[in-house]
Motif scaffolding. Sequence first.
Motif, mmCIF file in Angstrom:
data_model
loop_
_atom_site.group_PDB
_atom_site.id
_atom_site.type_symbol
_atom_site.label_atom_id
_atom_site.label_comp_id
_atom_site.label_asym_id
_atom_site.label_seq_id
_atom_site.Cartn_x
_atom_site.Cartn_y
_atom_site.Cartn_z
ATOM 1 N N THR A 187 0.832 -1.208 0.000
ATOM 2 C CA THR A 187 0.000 0.000 0.000
ATOM 3 C C THR A 187 0.868 1.259 0.000
ATOM 4 O O THR A 187 0.553 2.246 -0.674
ATOM 5 C CB THR A 187 -0.947 0.003 1.227
ATOM 6 O OG1 THR A 187 -1.583 -1.276 1.313
ATOM 7 C CG2 THR A 187 -2.007 1.068 1.093
ATOM 8 N N ASP A 193 -6.722 -0.143 3.945
ATOM 9 C CA ASP A 193 -5.864 0.138 2.791
ATOM 10 C C ASP A 193 -6.613 0.954 1.748
ATOM 11 O O ASP A 193 -6.059 1.882 1.158
ATOM 12 C CB ASP A 193 -5.347 -1.171 2.170
ATOM 13 C CG ASP A 193 -4.232 -1.785 3.009
ATOM 14 O OD1 ASP A 193 -3.864 -1.176 4.047
ATOM 15 O OD2 ASP A 193 -3.723 -2.845 2.626
ATOM 16 N N GLU A 217 -4.100 -4.791 -5.416
ATOM 17 C CA GLU A 217 -3.322 -5.174 -4.231
ATOM 18 C C GLU A 217 -3.934 -6.447 -3.684
ATOM 19 O O GLU A 217 -5.046 -6.467 -3.157
ATOM 20 C CB GLU A 217 -3.304 -4.089 -3.141
ATOM 21 C CG GLU A 217 -2.512 -4.593 -1.922
ATOM 22 C CD GLU A 217 -2.304 -3.604 -0.775
ATOM 23 O OE1 GLU A 217 -2.477 -2.394 -0.973
ATOM 24 O OE2 GLU A 217 -1.955 -4.077 0.329
HETATM 25 MG MG LIG Z 1 -1.718 -3.136 2.194
#
Ligand SMILES: [Mg+2]
Lengths: 113, 221
Positions: B44, B72, B117
């Motif tokens: 992140t 996040d 992610e």
């Molecule tokens: Mg993360």
Amino acid sequence: MHEMMVAQSLMAIISNEAAKHDAKPVVARISCGMLNSINDEALCFAFEAIAKDTLYEDLKFQIEHKPIRARCETCKVEFEIELSRPECPCGSEKFELLADAPLILEEIDFQTD
Amino acid sequence: MEKVDIGKRILRENEKYAFENIMFLAERKKLCLNMISSPGSGKTTILTRTIDELKGKLRIGVIEGDIQTDLDAERIRATEAPVVQINTEGACHLSAPQISAALKRLPVEDLDLIFIENVGNLVCPSAFELGESGKIVVLSVAEGDDKPAKYPAIFAKSKVLLINKIDLLDGGHVDFDIERAKADARRLNKAIEILPISAKTGEGMGNWYDRLEKWVKNSRL
Ligand SMILES: [Mg+2]
Ligand SMILES: Nc1nc2c(ncn2[C@@H]2O[C@H](COP(=O)(O)OP(=O)(O)OP(=O)(O)O)[C@@H](O)[C@H]2O)c(=O)[nH]1
Ligand SMILES: [Zn+2]
């Protein structure tokens, strides 16, 4: 524990096959390449969890892990590679990994009585 | 006992969606990168810094996979980049149907690059194709230089390895032999590109941005 999703997909395919053959599956044979990172115990455990109290709860798995193959750039030979010791039998560390085997449900043994 | 030949790919459902995602992205000529690492390697942090520093150059959107929280996604939202949150509800990896749904919620036409992610985990995400253009594996120096050897699958499958937190090497706080990690990764994957970076100090990030800009340009061809 990505084995849980693998177990769910397996259950979908196996129950579909069982309906087609109108019989109880007893053994399922699976093959997979090393890069699928399948842990036998985790897979059986995950399947048991979802198969509890169903027709499939006694189903046994036989899991074959296919080694990864590689082609050596020095001696041009194709060989089975051990990822913990990645080198050609000729000693060379220059090689190319070949495609890893996919996860496949190969065979089911059905009860016939 | 009757033996029946089946010969079916167990993950075909996932593969079907992954293929749809490939087509969706290819039709629009968009680049989509799947970022994978252990928890806390800096995914992140790398993303927020990249978004901020490439503002005006690359329009970036993010699909955030998280087991439970939206922490996040909040950090990405603070950069003003479009973000879609996926809660896997315990699952240790994202799967292609989730990405298919998330892509429809992103303003894809207005983006140059979409990052995924993945859930923090070095093993499971590597077994699920999402339809991405490439995998980026992040390894931070605090995790140890033996990780490519111990978790070979993800290093064998990634296009780029980001070795993050190299600022920690300076004070001698961690023992991490960069050359060993590089050699082990390259042994598994000759083509892997390896970029040492610090998402904290910015060191090495320029090489990463150059790589991304080149990649985006190529995906438009
Ligand atoms: Mg993360
Ligand atoms: N020293 C140092 N710390 C960093 C660097 N990059 C990230 N961190 C720190 O590492 C911690 C984890 O970073 P995150 O970006 O949350 O890592 P992540 O991979 O997204 O974590 P998960 O999503 O939980 O898997 C945070 O405290 C960051 O500030 C770096 O380059 N150097
Ligand atoms: Zn050889």
